[in-house]
Design an enzyme around this catalytic site. Structure first.
Site, PDB file in Angstrom:
ATOM      1  N   TYR A   1       0.637  -1.081   0.424  1.00 14.66           N
ATOM      2  CA  TYR A   1      -0.033   0.260  -0.328  1.00 14.66           C
ATOM      3  C   TYR A   1       0.967   1.309   0.358  1.00 14.66           C
ATOM      4  CZ  TYR A   1      -4.218  -2.800   1.001  1.00 14.66           C
ATOM      5  OH  TYR A   1      -6.127  -2.828   0.813  1.00 14.66           O
TER       6      TYR A   1
ATOM      7  N   LYS B   1       5.961 -14.356   1.540  1.00 13.92           N
ATOM      8  CA  LYS B   1       5.602 -14.761   0.355  1.00 13.92           C
ATOM      9  C   LYS B   1       7.270 -14.826   0.210  1.00 13.92           C
ATOM     10  CE  LYS B   1       3.751 -17.326  -2.380  1.00 13.92           C
ATOM     11  NZ  LYS B   1       3.680 -19.220  -2.370  1.00 13.92           N
TER      12      LYS B   1
ATOM     13  N   ASP C   1       0.184 -18.263   1.244  1.00 10.90           N
ATOM     14  CA  ASP C   1      -1.177 -19.553   0.637  1.00 10.90           C
ATOM     15  C   ASP C   1      -1.205 -20.428   1.459  1.00 10.90           C
ATOM     16  OD1 ASP C   1       1.882 -20.074  -0.363  1.00 10.90           O
ATOM     17  OD2 ASP C   1       1.325 -20.824  -1.540  1.00 10.90           O
TER      18      ASP C   1
ATOM     19  N   ASP D   1      -4.980  -8.303   5.684  1.00 10.52           N
ATOM     20  CA  ASP D   1      -6.032  -7.374   4.999  1.00 10.52           C
ATOM     21  C   ASP D   1      -7.077  -8.564   4.339  1.00 10.52           C
ATOM     22  OD1 ASP D   1      -8.521  -5.528   4.182  1.00 10.52           O
ATOM     23  OD2 ASP D   1      -7.633  -4.744   2.438  1.00 10.52           O
TER      24      ASP D   1
ATOM     25  N   ASP E   1     -10.304 -10.886   6.145  1.00 12.26           N
ATOM     26  CA  ASP E   1     -11.785 -10.762   5.968  1.00 12.26           C
ATOM     27  C   ASP E   1     -11.839 -12.144   6.186  1.00 12.26           C
ATOM     28  OD1 ASP E   1     -11.925  -8.291   5.136  1.00 12.26           O
ATOM     29  OD2 ASP E   1     -12.786  -8.445   3.558  1.00 12.26           O
TER      30      ASP E   1
HETATM   31  N1  GGG Z   1     -14.124   0.368   7.312  1.00 11.76           N
HETATM   32  C1  GGG Z   1     -12.933  -0.246   6.748  1.00 11.76           C
HETATM   33  C2  GGG Z   1     -13.440   0.338   5.175  1.00 11.76           C
HETATM   34  O1  GGG Z   1     -13.859   1.356   4.865  1.00 11.76           O
HETATM   35  N2  GGG Z   1     -12.970  -0.149   4.640  1.00 11.76           N
HETATM   36  C3  GGG Z   1     -12.765   0.069   2.923  1.00 11.76           C
HETATM   37  C4  GGG Z   1     -11.567  -0.785   2.047  1.00 11.76           C
HETATM   38  O2  GGG Z   1     -11.591  -0.745   0.836  1.00 11.76           O
HETATM   39  N3  GGG Z   1     -10.777  -0.857   2.375  1.00 11.76           N
HETATM   40  C5  GGG Z   1      -9.645  -1.641   1.560  1.00 11.76           C
HETATM   41  C6  GGG Z   1      -8.702  -1.436   2.540  1.00 11.76           C
HETATM   42  O3  GGG Z   1      -8.014  -0.687   3.994  1.00 11.76           O
HETATM   43  O4  GGG Z   1      -7.389  -1.977   2.585  1.00 11.76           O
END
Ligand code: GGG
Length: 361
Positions: free
Chosen positions: A142, A195, A228, A252, A256
């Site tokens: 990022y 990785k 992985d 991230d 999830d």
């Molecule tokens: N509350 C978390 C949010 O709004 N995430 C939106 C999103 O697309 N996040 C991707 C990230 O932060 O990597």
């Protein structure tokens, strides 16, 4: 009489269901303050930033946005992203602008199976589903370094470069944070996820730093896994996880997956911390704006309210944070839940139930 402690919260509901769940979190906070008999009270500064603001002004947040947020004690955030504004514009213009601008390098995302919630995993229990993902939150994939060019050469000729940035300091501080967190947990274990076989520069630097930092924590068990294999392990052996530390993108994705295994993305909470306190930290549900259910009053408020509990803990009110967690657990135990958890309750009904379960301090 002791003067009332005034806690200044910047509130950014953002987009979609962010605007539905954040007010529920504020209702819980206000109820706590009412019960505290003047020990503390919350003062909110509301910011209308988000995709609608972008369509009206050309900016996701004001140009002096960080200066205006800086004096607050914490930021309470909803979600970002809405059809009509490209996702990379909305994300970089608001959430990432705040996380990176305020050096909130530790994104803490607990994964826990709450009582009464069903996991998609056959044998999941509260004991087997209890870990924390620690996401590096300011660099890695990022970093935003790269660009698109050469489209002038004609159709099909555009090139794009997206570089990952791994600094030794950036790796060290997030890995150290993960170890410190593990010291206070039951299993006392840190699993580093990379990785490095394919990402031979940045992620091998991460590995080297991990080995060096681990030497300072002889009482903490350590492991190094490839992402992985770790995705499969989340599903197959979740009981072996404790603190999982990974780069911005990998953590991230893994968090999830963890939230889905704990029953729903709607319950997942997070803290974006600047641990040194040079800048305010930000608390938000892991979920996004969910355009598919926005406006129906059925969004799960638990992710936002659990995030408010993380904020209370950060503000030095751990007893009140614990009370909120107990109220969340009492609510899920009673099966009064929104459709994502198989129920038919509305957002508001879930919060009402939680408030009735908020015991006196
Ligand atoms: N509350 C978390 C949010 O709004 N995430 C939106 C999103 O697309 N996040 C991707 C990230 O932060 O990597």
């Amino acid at each position: 009489m002791t003067p009332t402690r005034k806690i200044h919260i910047a509130v950014i509901p953002g987009d979609g269901i962010g605007q539905e769940v954040v007010p529920e979190g504020l209702r819980v906070l206000d109820h706590l303050a009412q019960q505290a008999n003047g020990a503390f009270e919350f003062e909110y500064d509301h910011f209308p930033w988000g995709c609608q603001y972008y369509l009206e002004t050309g900016r996701m947040m004001d140009s002096d946005g960080l200066d205006r947020l800086q004096p607050c004690d914490a930021i309470y955030f909803g979600a970002v992203g809405w059809p009509g504004v490209p996702d990379h514009v909305s994300l970089w213009g608001l959430r990432l602008a705040i996380c990176q601008g305020f050096d909130q390098y530790a994104n803490v995302r607990p994964v826990r199976l709450l009582p009464g919630v069903t996991s998609p995993l056959r044998n999941a229990t509260a004991e087997t589903t209890d870990w924390v993902v620690v996401r590096e939150n300011t660099e890695g994939e990022y970093a935003g370094i790269g660009g698109r060019n050469l489209s002038s050469r004609g159709p099909g000729k555009t090139v794009a470069i997206q570089a990952g940035l791994f600094t030794e300091e950036g790796c060290e501080r997030i890995i150290r944070f993960a170890f410190d967190l593990a010291l206070g947990r039951r299993r006392g274990k840190v699993t580093s996820v990379t990785k490095s076989n394919a990402q031979q520069y940045g992620m091998t630097l991460w590995d080297d730093v991990f080995a060096r930092v681990a030497a300072d924590y002889p009482g903490v068990e350590t492991e190094q896994w490839l992402v992985d294999a770790m995705a499969a392990r989340f599903v197959l052996k979740p009981e072996t996880l404790d603190v999982v530390v990974a780069s911005n993108l990998f953590a991230d994705i893994l968090s999830d997956l963890g939230s889905a295994l704990a029953g729903s993305l709607g319950i997942a909470a997070s803290a974006n911390l600047n641990p040194e306190g040079r800048f305010p930290s930000m608390f938000e549900p892991v979920h996004g704006s969910a355009p598919d259910i926005a406006g129906q009053g059925i969004a799960n408020p638990i992710g936002a309210i659990w995030s408010a509990a993380l904020m209370l803990d950060h503000l030095g009110l751990p007893t009140h944070a614990e009370r909120v967690m107990q109220a969340i657990e009492a609510t899920t135990s009673s099966h009064l839940v929104t459709p994502d958890l198989g129920g038919s309750a509305t957002t508001r009904q879930v919060t009402d139930c939680m408030i009735t379960h908020l015991t006196e301090p």
